[in-house]
Every structure is written in C-alpha cells, then in structure tokens.
Design an enzyme around this catalytic site. Structure first.
Site, PDB file in Angstrom:
ATOM      1  N   SER A  94       4.982  18.637 -12.704  1.00 16.00           N
ATOM      2  CA  SER A  94       5.045  19.371 -11.432  1.00 16.00           C
ATOM      3  C   SER A  94       4.269  20.677 -11.446  1.00 16.00           C
ATOM      4  CB  SER A  94       6.507  19.690 -11.077  1.00 16.00           C
ATOM      5  OG  SER A  94       7.246  18.509 -10.929  1.00 16.00           O
ATOM      6  N   THR A 195       8.777  22.687 -10.809  1.00 17.17           N
ATOM      7  CA  THR A 195       8.095  23.936 -10.471  1.00 17.17           C
ATOM      8  C   THR A 195       8.737  25.089 -11.200  1.00 17.17           C
ATOM      9  OG1 THR A 195       7.508  23.201  -8.264  1.00 17.17           O
ATOM     10  CG2 THR A 195       7.709  25.575  -8.579  1.00 17.17           C
ATOM     11  N   THR A 213       3.010  25.789  -9.312  1.00 15.83           N
ATOM     12  CA  THR A 213       3.351  24.373  -9.110  1.00 15.83           C
ATOM     13  C   THR A 213       2.117  23.548  -8.777  1.00 15.83           C
ATOM     14  OG1 THR A 213       4.834  22.902  -7.867  1.00 15.83           O
ATOM     15  CG2 THR A 213       3.738  24.598  -6.601  1.00 15.83           C
ATOM     16  N   ARG A 223      -1.896  19.568   1.879  1.00 13.31           N
ATOM     17  CA  ARG A 223      -0.550  20.138   1.969  1.00 13.31           C
ATOM     18  C   ARG A 223      -0.403  21.322   1.005  1.00 13.31           C
ATOM     19  NH1 ARG A 223       4.150  21.056  -1.543  1.00 13.31           N
ATOM     20  NH2 ARG A 223       6.030  20.740  -0.295  1.00 13.31           N
ATOM     21  N   VAL A 224       0.173  22.396   1.530  1.00 14.81           N
ATOM     22  CA  VAL A 224       0.546  23.547   0.709  1.00 14.81           C
ATOM     23  C   VAL A 224       2.049  23.726   0.866  1.00 14.81           C
ATOM     24  CG1 VAL A 224       0.355  26.058   0.485  1.00 14.81           C
ATOM     25  CG2 VAL A 224      -1.698  24.674   0.881  1.00 14.81           C
ATOM     26  N   GLY A 225       2.733  23.978  -0.238  1.00 16.22           N
ATOM     27  CA  GLY A 225       4.180  24.118  -0.197  1.00 16.22           C
ATOM     28  C   GLY A 225       4.627  25.561  -0.120  1.00 16.22           C
ATOM     29  N   ASP A 226       5.867  25.774  -0.479  1.00 16.67           N
ATOM     30  CA  ASP A 226       6.451  27.119  -0.417  1.00 16.67           C
ATOM     31  C   ASP A 226       6.041  28.009  -1.569  1.00 16.67           C
ATOM     32  OD1 ASP A 226       7.945  25.298  -2.103  1.00 16.67           O
ATOM     33  OD2 ASP A 226       9.363  26.947  -2.391  1.00 16.67           O
ATOM     34  N   THR A 246      12.707  26.390  -5.799  1.00 12.12           N
ATOM     35  CA  THR A 246      12.107  25.120  -6.187  1.00 12.12           C
ATOM     36  C   THR A 246      12.672  24.032  -5.285  1.00 12.12           C
ATOM     37  OG1 THR A 246      11.753  23.558  -8.008  1.00 12.12           O
ATOM     38  CG2 THR A 246      13.870  24.692  -7.940  1.00 12.12           C
ATOM     39  N   GLY A 247      11.999  22.919  -5.261  1.00 17.21           N
ATOM     40  CA  GLY A 247      12.477  21.819  -4.431  1.00 17.21           C
ATOM     41  C   GLY A 247      11.574  21.601  -3.233  1.00 17.21           C
ATOM     42  N   GLY A 249       9.528  22.110  -0.549  1.00 21.17           N
ATOM     43  CA  GLY A 249       9.020  23.378  -0.061  1.00 21.17           C
ATOM     44  C   GLY A 249       9.067  23.543   1.438  1.00 21.17           C
TER      45      GLY A 249
HETATM   46  N1  ASP Z   1       8.556  23.730  -4.152  1.00 19.47           N
HETATM   47  C1  ASP Z   1       7.466  22.902  -4.575  1.00 19.47           C
HETATM   48  C2  ASP Z   1       6.681  22.481  -3.361  1.00 19.47           C
HETATM   49  O1  ASP Z   1       7.266  22.108  -2.364  1.00 19.47           O
HETATM   50  C3  ASP Z   1       7.833  21.680  -5.328  1.00 19.47           C
HETATM   51  C4  ASP Z   1       8.976  21.746  -6.284  1.00 19.47           C
HETATM   52  O2  ASP Z   1       9.528  22.777  -6.554  1.00 19.47           O
HETATM   53  O3  ASP Z   1       9.307  20.696  -6.777  1.00 19.47           O
HETATM   54  O4  ASP Z   1       5.484  22.460  -3.430  1.00 19.47           O
END
Ligand code: ASP
Length: 336
Positions: A94, A195, A213, A223-226, A246-247, A249
């Site tokens: 990740s 992450t 991450t 795509r861009v996450g949090d 994490t998780g 985003g």
């Molecule tokens: N938060 C990260 C994202 O959404 C991914 C993760 O933490 O697993 O890009």
C-alpha cells in the site's frame, strides 16, 4: 447499527464540544446545559514525550523515527525518515515500492508532511519515485507551494536529483494481473490498507507528521486519496496535537477527518474521544448504500503525548514507540 449523538457547535470549530454518545463517550450536560468536552481515554494512552505513533504494524518505521529523535533530530526529520522505511519495503503493498497499481497497472503515489510551524508539503499522483515523502518535504521547504501533482511533481523531483525507478514489483504485478482476471467492474479493493501515517513529538516538544501511500489498490487512473490532502490524511497543530488517517480515503476527504480530530482536541476532547467522533461522523453520514462498511482508522496525539486510535471496523492496528517500548496495539472500533 450506528450510535447516535448530538453534535453541538459552539462559536467556532475550535470550541466544538459534544453531547452524549451512549457507550463510548462520557460527556454529559453540565447543570448550565453546556456540553462538556469529550474526554474518554484510550486505556493504553499515557502522557510522555518523545513519542512516535504510526498507523498499522510498522515497528521498524517507528524505531527509525525514534532513532532520529534520540539523536536530537526534529520531529519532522523523524517522521520523514520513519515513513521512508515503509516506502522502500517491497512487501508493503500500500506504500511506495511494491505498492499495488491503479487499474491500468501504474503505481501512483500520494504523500504529505507537516512540521511544527504549520508548514506543509504534498505530492499527488507521483510516479516512479521511491520516496515521495522526501519530495513532499522539499515542496514544503523549498517552494512557495503546498502541493505538486503528477507530471509537475515528477519534474520537480527530478530537478532535485531524484531518479526514476520502477515501483511495480513482480509480486504487485502478479497481484494486479490476478485482479484483472477476476474483476472487470469499477470496484476498488477496500481490503488493502497499510498506508503509513506517522506522528511524532521530539525532545523539544514539537509535533510533526507524515503520511504516504500508493492509495487504493486498482483505483481509477487519476484518483487521488486523502493521504496527501492536508487536513484529510494528516493535520498537525503544534499548540494542540496531530492526527492522521488510513482506510478508504474518499470517506476521510468528505469529512476532513484529521483536521476534525485536531479541532476536537483543541476544544478539549482527548485524542481518543476525537478519533471516535471523526469515525462516527463517517459512520452516521457516509455509509449509506455500501454493501459492507469499508475500513477507516484514525490515530492522534496531543501535546502531552497522550494518544488515541479508533476505526470503523475491526482489524485496525497501530504502532506506538514511547519510553522504551515499541509496540503494536489493536484499535477499538465502531461497527460491532
Ligand atoms: N487512505 C488511502 C487512500 O485512500 C488508502 C489506505 O489508507 O489504505 O488512498
């Protein structure tokens, strides 16, 4: 399924306080009717600095950060060095090298960093660079900007001497090919979470944080996450504390989760209570229509070195290095 609580806003976000959350939270109205700030604590939380805390089991990374702090490094140097351990680890699927690609087979990286002055740097959609966190640090330290993205971020990195490298390992390529064979729908793999978000307080009592991450596995290209979004994946306020996420985003971005956690702590909430409220904000407003709840987890520290951790679903773990102990702990979670 979801616990209810009333949310009362005082004059400004920084004065947020909350009324009852039946089980996990302990706040009650005072005789005057004013809600008291949440102050439930994590049983594993003790005050004490220096301290390093990270999402997921990442003991080598927290050990590296504490090494930097012990040698009188700043917290910002500690978190950069710490998360670089994971960026270079091919077995972490990740983050960085070995990260699972998007659905076109390309590994794209998001990272951000904040120091004790409130300065921030970020890179998004960066490709072929082993240590995006160090590029984010240079964006913070050497440009007038906060965030560089895609081709511009890559050009900036190369101008600073970073070399391009292939981040797709044989293992992550094989996993991608298997996923392609099995999934033709637009779902992302929500089970892939390692992450690293890391927070540290150094010997001067200064707080910094970093988050890095490869994002959601098999995401749509672009795509861009949090994780690189200041306030979503990471937020630091040296007067108050810091938080990182994490998780999935998308859910963290919709609630500006890390900023929310820090602002709740500013209003008097413990780090644990603040993490729980941020998770509840998601569980109450943003899970409709999902067949199964995804994972989202927060960790936080306050100025005293007390910490909190909370997640939506079972299975979130975090690493804390405080005193002589560098250990992995299970987080409490919301959806039981
Ligand atoms: N938060 C990260 C994202 O959404 C991914 C993760 O933490 O697993 O890009």
């Amino acid at each position: 399924m979801f616990k209810r609580r009333n949310f009362l806003k005082k004059s400004f976000l920084g004065a947020i306080a909350l009324s009852t959350a039946a089980t996990a939270c302990q706040s009650e109205d005072t005789p005057s009717g004013e809600p008291e700030p949440l102050n439930n604590s994590n049983p594993n939380s003790i005050a004490g600095t220096p301290v390093v805390i990270a999402t997921w089991p990442h003991e080598p990374a927290t050990a590296e950060a504490m090494r930097v702090i012990t040698e009188s490094g700043r917290a910002v140097e500690a978190v950069e060095s710490g998360v670089k351990v994971v960026e270079a680890d091919p077995d972490d699927t990740s983050v960085g090298y070995g990260g699972l690609p998007d659905r076109s087979g390309v590994v794209t990286l998001d990272a951000c960093i904040m120091d004790e002055t409130g300065n921030a740097g970020s890179v998004t959609y960066l490709q072929n660079i082993l240590h995006p966190i160090s590029v984010a640090r240079l964006v913070m330290d050497e440009t007038p900007h906060v965030m560089l993205s895609g081709a511009g971020a890559l050009a900036f990195a190369k101008s600073k001497g970073f070399e391009e490298t292939n981040l797709l390992t044989e293992g992550s390529k094989a996993a991608y090919e298997k996923w392609l064979a099995d999934h033709q729908d637009p779902a992302v793999d929500e089970d892939q979470h390692d992450t690293i978000g890391m927070l540290a307080i150094d010997r001067q009592g200064n707080i910094s944080g970093a988050c890095t991450t490869s994002g959601a596995a098999y995401k749509l290209p672009g795509r861009v996450g949090d994780s690189p979004i200041i306030g979503a994946g990471l937020f630091v306020d040296n007067e108050v504390g810091a938080a990182t996420a994490t998780g999935l985003g998308e859910l963290v971005m919709k609630t500006l989760g890390s900023f929310l956690v820090v602002e709740l702590m500013r209003g008097g909430a413990s780090p644990q209570a603040a993490c729980e409220e941020a998770v509840r904000r998601i569980s109450e407003k943003h899970l409709a229509g999902m067949s199964s709840p995804p994972q989202v987890g927060f960790i936080a520290i306050n100025k005293k070195g007390e910490h909190g951790a909370y997640s939506l679903t079972k299975g979130f773990r975090y690493t804390i290095y405080q005193g002589d102990a560098n250990k992995v702990l299970d987080s409490e979670f919301e959806l039981k």
